[in-house]
Design a protein around this motif. Sequence first.
Motif, PDB file in Angstrom:
ATOM      1  N   PRO A 173       0.816  -1.211   0.000  1.00  0.00           N
ATOM      2  CA  PRO A 173       0.000   0.000   0.000  1.00  0.00           C
ATOM      3  C   PRO A 173       0.854   1.268   0.000  1.00  0.00           C
ATOM      4  O   PRO A 173       1.973   1.269   0.504  1.00  0.00           O
ATOM      5  N   TYR A 174       0.316   2.349  -0.583  1.00  0.00           N
ATOM      6  CA  TYR A 174       1.024   3.614  -0.688  1.00  0.00           C
ATOM      7  C   TYR A 174       0.715   4.498   0.512  1.00  0.00           C
ATOM      8  O   TYR A 174      -0.434   4.627   0.925  1.00  0.00           O
ATOM      9  N   PHE A 222      -2.108  15.616  -0.320  1.00  0.00           N
ATOM     10  CA  PHE A 222      -3.086  14.797  -1.035  1.00  0.00           C
ATOM     11  C   PHE A 222      -4.383  15.578  -1.218  1.00  0.00           C
ATOM     12  O   PHE A 222      -4.862  16.220  -0.282  1.00  0.00           O
ATOM     13  N   VAL A 223      -4.946  15.546  -2.434  1.00  0.00           N
ATOM     14  CA  VAL A 223      -6.178  16.282  -2.732  1.00  0.00           C
ATOM     15  C   VAL A 223      -7.387  15.369  -2.714  1.00  0.00           C
ATOM     16  O   VAL A 223      -8.357  15.601  -1.989  1.00  0.00           O
ATOM     17  N   ILE A 390      -4.857   1.483  -3.748  1.00  0.00           N
ATOM     18  CA  ILE A 390      -3.506   1.077  -3.376  1.00  0.00           C
ATOM     19  C   ILE A 390      -2.961   1.947  -2.252  1.00  0.00           C
ATOM     20  O   ILE A 390      -1.865   1.713  -1.764  1.00  0.00           O
ATOM     21  N   ALA A 391      -3.734   2.969  -1.843  1.00  0.00           N
ATOM     22  CA  ALA A 391      -3.334   3.808  -0.717  1.00  0.00           C
ATOM     23  C   ALA A 391      -3.665   3.075   0.583  1.00  0.00           C
ATOM     24  O   ALA A 391      -4.684   2.394   0.684  1.00  0.00           O
ATOM     25  N   SER A 392      -2.792   3.197   1.570  1.00  0.00           N
ATOM     26  CA  SER A 392      -3.036   2.529   2.842  1.00  0.00           C
ATOM     27  C   SER A 392      -4.236   3.155   3.553  1.00  0.00           C
ATOM     28  O   SER A 392      -4.514   4.352   3.388  1.00  0.00           O
ATOM     29  N   PHE A 395      -3.230   6.102   5.705  1.00  0.00           N
ATOM     30  CA  PHE A 395      -2.957   7.328   4.957  1.00  0.00           C
ATOM     31  C   PHE A 395      -4.253   8.025   4.568  1.00  0.00           C
ATOM     32  O   PHE A 395      -4.379   9.252   4.701  1.00  0.00           O
ATOM     33  N   MET A 396      -5.247   7.269   4.100  1.00  0.00           N
ATOM     34  CA  MET A 396      -6.513   7.860   3.696  1.00  0.00           C
ATOM     35  C   MET A 396      -7.251   8.466   4.890  1.00  0.00           C
ATOM     36  O   MET A 396      -7.846   9.542   4.782  1.00  0.00           O
ATOM     37  N   GLU A 397      -7.209   7.797   6.035  1.00  0.00           N
ATOM     38  CA  GLU A 397      -7.864   8.319   7.238  1.00  0.00           C
ATOM     39  C   GLU A 397      -7.205   9.620   7.684  1.00  0.00           C
ATOM     40  O   GLU A 397      -7.885  10.591   8.040  1.00  0.00           O
TER      41      GLU A 397
END
Length: 418
Positions: A173-174, A222-223, A390-392, A395-397
């Motif tokens: 994951p990214y 990140f947008v 593919i984002a972890s 990271f998204m949270e």
Amino acid sequence: YHLHTVDIVCTGLPLTDLNTLEFADAQKDGNRPLKYIHAWVWLEWPQIQRYLFEGSVLKETKGKGSFGDADALTTWLSQFDLHMDTWGKGTLKSVDSLFREIENEDSQLELWGRHDGVPMLMRVTHVLQLRVTSSDPSLKGKFLFSTWAEATNGKRRVTHTLPAMKLTLKDMPYDLEKFTTCASALLADQLTNVVDIHYRFTADSSLSDCEPSGVQMGDLHFVEQRHDVEESPSYRGLFTMYHLYCMEAECTGLPISDFASMDLKGGAIYSLKGWTWASAQRVMDMMRHRSLVLEREQGQAMQLWQNMSKESLDTVGRLDELLRQLSNPESEREQSLAESRELLSLLETKLMDASGQKSSRHDDSPSRKGRSFVETLPPSMLAAMEMSSIASDKFMEETQWKQVEAAKVNKKESNGSG
């Protein structure tokens, strides 16, 4: 189930929605009892596809190691209607290219379907988009936008895109660190080797023609993550789900006026791209203008097709007249035969030209009729496809939390100023 879709052209049917009665086989007394009442409606094919895909689930994922070689991939793909006879011709890529893409973990294939066997194959890729801004005060509110790209053979096309690159599945994951590494690589490949906006490729073009921009990336955040589905421009008939990860990078060292740059791939010159600093409103104006141009070109192509069809019908009529004259005396027959051959050659040329216009401008696929393939997918199915990332999760949270906090700060500032 092995389902085969065919087109059947019928006459005599009502032009409005209708019901039909289906009766069972005759009984001993000769009567045929009513079995079903069928309700029929006239719909366009994309609307019908939405019903066929409703309830579809992910049945299979094909990635690295799924196929022994390109021939095995070809055999597996042959069960789908993909126009594979055109792959590897012109600008289209070959099955070998798709095989290498899968083995390099640049993309994967997903097979979706229902219990009754309605299948749909989807190519899935992940793409990083970079919204490049400048610290220069004169470029406030603007970002870097690509308007055209030129191949090394001199062929140019309209692009209208942000700087972008494919993300490999190897590194998932990214997180922020991996996205930052990819963003830096993107800047190095696409925005380092700067040339004048009027530069064109020649046989002697090389990196020595460029001036290093000295581009440096400052703040990066990140947008959004969004998704798009369209027919692949490289593999005709194969639809692709693009998972797009947009990040904004404030950069220094770039020209403040329009410029071009050499795009590198694997250290070699891949293409030439034209860049402009644009506001969101200007981008909307550019896209609107492009849409109007395409509509005008489509109308002209349709008119050309109609004119060619009329001329061909006139030629057929003249041929029919000449064939009747072949029954005349020998002296007139030779002249009629010569004119017939000439008209046949002319008719063949017109039909080939018209066929080329029709195939290039009036294809039956949704993307060639001005419709998005997304319109053929049920919302529930599209939502399931978009779940892949593919984002972890961490990271998204964290990104969503930062965006919420930033929105709160902006709200307080606006209330305070009011």
